[in-house]
Design a protein around this motif. Structure first.
Motif, short mmCIF file in Angstrom:
data_model
loop_
_atom_site.label_atom_id
_atom_site.label_comp_id
_atom_site.label_asym_id
_atom_site.label_seq_id
_atom_site.Cartn_x
_atom_site.Cartn_y
_atom_site.Cartn_z
N GLN A 123 0.83 -1.21 0.00
CA GLN A 123 0.00 0.00 0.00
C GLN A 123 0.87 1.26 0.00
N PHE A 124 1.96 1.25 0.77
CA PHE A 124 2.88 2.39 0.80
C PHE A 124 3.50 2.63 -0.58
N VAL A 125 3.97 1.55 -1.21
CA VAL A 125 4.58 1.68 -2.53
C VAL A 125 3.54 2.18 -3.54
N HIS A 126 2.33 1.65 -3.46
CA HIS A 126 1.27 2.09 -4.37
C HIS A 126 0.95 3.57 -4.18
N ASP A 127 0.82 4.00 -2.94
CA ASP A 127 0.52 5.40 -2.67
C ASP A 127 1.64 6.32 -3.16
N ALA A 128 2.88 5.93 -2.89
CA ALA A 128 4.02 6.74 -3.34
C ALA A 128 4.08 6.79 -4.86
N ALA A 129 3.88 5.66 -5.51
CA ALA A 129 3.92 5.61 -6.97
C ALA A 129 2.77 6.42 -7.56
N ARG A 130 1.62 6.33 -6.96
CA ARG A 130 0.45 7.09 -7.45
C ARG A 130 0.72 8.58 -7.37
N TRP A 131 1.37 9.02 -6.26
CA TRP A 131 1.69 10.42 -6.10
C TRP A 131 2.74 10.85 -7.13
N LEU A 132 3.78 10.02 -7.30
CA LEU A 132 4.85 10.35 -8.25
C LEU A 132 4.36 10.38 -9.69
N ALA A 133 3.41 9.52 -10.02
CA ALA A 133 2.92 9.43 -11.39
C ALA A 133 1.56 10.10 -11.55
N GLY A 134 1.26 11.02 -10.67
CA GLY A 134 -0.03 11.70 -10.74
C GLY A 134 -0.29 12.36 -12.08
N TRP A 135 0.74 12.87 -12.70
CA TRP A 135 0.60 13.56 -13.99
C TRP A 135 0.47 12.59 -15.16
N SER A 136 0.94 11.35 -14.98
CA SER A 136 0.87 10.40 -16.10
C SER A 136 -0.09 9.24 -15.82
N HIS A 137 -0.69 9.23 -14.65
CA HIS A 137 -1.62 8.16 -14.31
C HIS A 137 -2.86 8.27 -15.20
N ASP A 138 -3.25 7.18 -15.79
CA ASP A 138 -4.39 7.10 -16.71
C ASP A 138 -4.23 8.02 -17.93
N LEU A 139 -2.99 8.26 -18.31
CA LEU A 139 -2.73 9.05 -19.51
C LEU A 139 -3.08 8.25 -20.76
N PHE A 140 -2.88 6.95 -20.68
CA PHE A 140 -3.17 6.06 -21.80
C PHE A 140 -4.46 5.30 -21.52
N THR A 141 -5.18 4.96 -22.57
CA THR A 141 -6.47 4.30 -22.39
C THR A 141 -6.49 2.92 -23.04
N PHE A 142 -5.50 2.12 -22.74
CA PHE A 142 -5.48 0.74 -23.22
C PHE A 142 -6.64 -0.03 -22.60
N ASP A 143 -7.09 -1.05 -23.29
CA ASP A 143 -8.19 -1.86 -22.76
C ASP A 143 -7.76 -2.68 -21.55
#
Length: 99
Positions: A48-68
């Protein structure tokens, strides 16, 4: 010791810190990608810690792509952030080392 030498040492040390920070950020993002692909237990505190940190770091690129496929979105979004942090961090550090 000339002022130029002192400035160079400070620049080299600053460059090392920038490279370390960029590498740690990319490592966290890469670790989350690996944990996601290996279906790590999301109830685990470390995961959960790694996920939260990664989500924060990739906030600008999270869900940038819309692959199926969700795994492709995770790899592309978080992977892009990791590559950008590595490229920018190492480029800035290289520039500092030249001065």
């Amino acid at each position: 010791m000339s002022p130029r030498t002192r400035h160079t040492r400070g620049s080299v040390e600053t460059a090392k810190i920038i490279v370390i920070v960029a590498d740690v950020m990319a490592f966290i993002l890469g670790l989350w990608i690996l944990m996601y692909l290996l279906d790590a237990n999301r109830a685990n505190d470390f995961v959960q810690f790694v996920h939260d940190a990664a989500r924060w770091l990739a906030g600008w690129s999270h869900d940038l792509f819309t692959f199926d496929d969700a795994w492709a979105r995770v790899v592309a979004g978080y992977g892009l952030a990791a590559v950008v942090y590595l490229l920018v961090g190492h480029a800035v550090a290289g520039r500092l080392r030249r001065y």
